[in-house]
Design a protein around this motif. Sequence first.
Motif, short mmCIF file in Angstrom:
data_model
loop_
_atom_site.label_atom_id
_atom_site.label_comp_id
_atom_site.label_asym_id
_atom_site.label_seq_id
_atom_site.Cartn_x
_atom_site.Cartn_y
_atom_site.Cartn_z
N SER A 168 0.79 -1.05 0.03
CA SER A 168 -0.14 0.01 -0.15
C SER A 168 0.91 1.19 0.10
N ALA A 169 2.31 1.10 0.20
CA ALA A 169 2.94 2.49 0.22
C ALA A 169 4.25 1.97 -0.39
N PRO A 170 4.82 3.12 -1.14
CA PRO A 170 6.09 2.83 -1.82
C PRO A 170 7.35 2.57 -0.95
N VAL A 171 8.16 1.60 -1.42
CA VAL A 171 9.29 1.29 -0.67
C VAL A 171 10.45 2.26 -1.00
N ARG A 172 11.07 2.59 0.06
CA ARG A 172 12.21 3.67 -0.04
C ARG A 172 13.25 3.23 -1.24
N ARG A 173 13.65 4.07 -1.60
CA ARG A 173 14.81 3.81 -2.69
C ARG A 173 16.15 3.55 -2.07
N PRO A 174 16.67 2.42 -2.41
CA PRO A 174 18.12 1.97 -1.89
C PRO A 174 19.20 2.88 -1.82
N PRO A 175 20.06 3.18 -1.05
CA PRO A 175 21.34 3.58 -1.21
C PRO A 175 21.85 3.14 -2.22
N HIS B 26 4.85 -13.17 10.53
CA HIS B 26 5.94 -12.50 10.56
C HIS B 26 6.14 -11.86 9.14
N LEU B 27 5.97 -12.74 8.29
CA LEU B 27 6.13 -12.33 6.69
C LEU B 27 5.24 -11.24 6.32
N GLU B 28 3.94 -11.17 6.75
CA GLU B 28 3.34 -10.18 6.48
C GLU B 28 3.54 -8.74 7.20
N MET B 29 3.89 -8.87 8.49
CA MET B 29 4.36 -7.92 9.33
C MET B 29 5.56 -7.29 8.60
N GLY B 30 6.63 -8.15 7.99
CA GLY B 30 7.83 -7.56 7.70
C GLY B 30 7.58 -6.88 6.21
N LYS B 31 6.54 -7.33 5.56
CA LYS B 31 6.34 -6.70 4.17
C LYS B 31 5.95 -5.41 4.50
N LYS B 32 4.87 -5.33 5.27
CA LYS B 32 4.23 -4.07 5.79
C LYS B 32 5.22 -3.04 6.23
N LEU B 33 6.39 -3.23 7.11
CA LEU B 33 7.25 -2.45 7.57
C LEU B 33 8.09 -2.40 6.35
N LEU B 34 8.63 -3.08 5.62
CA LEU B 34 9.45 -2.77 4.40
C LEU B 34 8.60 -1.76 3.69
N ALA B 35 7.39 -2.18 3.16
CA ALA B 35 6.59 -0.85 2.50
C ALA B 35 6.56 0.51 3.03
N ALA B 36 6.63 0.52 4.22
CA ALA B 36 6.66 1.74 5.29
C ALA B 36 8.11 2.22 5.35
N GLY B 37 9.12 1.56 4.71
CA GLY B 37 10.40 1.85 4.95
C GLY B 37 11.37 1.59 6.28
N GLN B 38 10.52 0.91 6.98
CA GLN B 38 11.13 0.56 8.48
C GLN B 38 12.14 -0.73 8.24
N LEU B 39 13.17 -0.46 7.70
CA LEU B 39 13.88 -1.75 7.14
C LEU B 39 14.66 -2.53 8.30
N ASP C 129 13.24 -3.13 11.14
CA ASP C 129 12.19 -3.83 11.88
C ASP C 129 11.63 -4.96 10.84
N ALA C 130 11.44 -4.59 9.65
CA ALA C 130 11.18 -5.62 8.62
C ALA C 130 12.23 -6.75 8.61
N LEU C 131 13.56 -6.50 8.61
CA LEU C 131 14.50 -7.30 8.62
C LEU C 131 14.38 -8.30 9.88
N SER C 132 14.17 -7.83 11.07
CA SER C 132 13.83 -8.44 12.08
C SER C 132 12.77 -9.61 11.81
N GLN C 133 11.79 -9.21 11.49
CA GLN C 133 10.60 -10.04 11.31
C GLN C 133 10.90 -11.11 10.27
N PHE C 134 11.88 -11.03 9.02
CA PHE C 134 12.31 -11.94 8.33
C PHE C 134 13.12 -12.93 8.94
N HIS C 135 14.01 -12.35 9.71
CA HIS C 135 14.98 -13.20 10.68
C HIS C 135 14.17 -14.42 11.08
#
Length: 266
Positions: free
Chosen positions: A12-19, A67-80, A82-88
């Motif tokens: 639902s939201a754009p992912v931040r552009r990677p450095p 955890h997959l769905e929560m990580g996906k939402k966090l990734l979409a929100a740019g909270q990298l 926290d998303a990484l922790s969910q996927f771990h």
Amino acid sequence: RRSSDLNGERSSAPVRRPPPEQHEGSAMVSPGACAQRALSFFPFLLVLFDLQHEGAECGINAEVEKHLEMGKKLLAAGQLADALSQFHTAIDGDPDNYIAYYRRATVYLAMGKSKAALPDLSRVIELKPDFTSARLQRGHLLLKQGKLDEAEDDFKKVLRSNPSELEEKEASSQLVKADEMQRVRSEALSAYSQHDYQTAENALNIILEICVWDAELRELRAECYIQEGELGKAINDLKVASKLKSDNTVAFYKVSKICYEIGRAH
């Protein structure tokens, strides 16, 4: 089968552009590489596109799915982080879940940690060999590392696996690029062996705009600089090479030796 057909999920939201991926080795990029830098985000966009459409075909349990769905939402929100922790956590709960590895690799790419993404992409391919986007991503990273044979193998397998139009276009482009780098690298090595350091340097300049994480080629260019008396440039390349390859004591030693010689000269 196409990886983009795995599901119809959408963020639902754009992912931040990677450095910029240059962070891996803090290597300098010449002005002539500006176009290549602009295009370097294209493979990452493929990952994001595929992430929107992937599906849960792994037979995962409810806890892992959460955890997959929560990580996906966090990734979409740019909270990298926290998303990484969910996927771990998802991977801990299901070590054979290719989607979890793929999403974690996506986070690593978004964080500019492409080296960390590589083993996850390899695990995805091991678990699901027909996942073309993961293979395409791995090929792109291998190309940057200067592992041309391995990169070409991935691009060829993508082209043989019924890819999407977008994937086919990217794989074909990267395959041509890898083949060209093979040719230029041969020219550089031949020139260096004949002590034609200027020609070798020119060829290495071209390669290192693409294979930015190839420590060995960067050290070879440093040797050319040394032979040409360009000690400052040699030190810069050796410093980058020391970061690209763990425990690169040879590069550290050469930097120390050059600095000592410069100090003695003054």
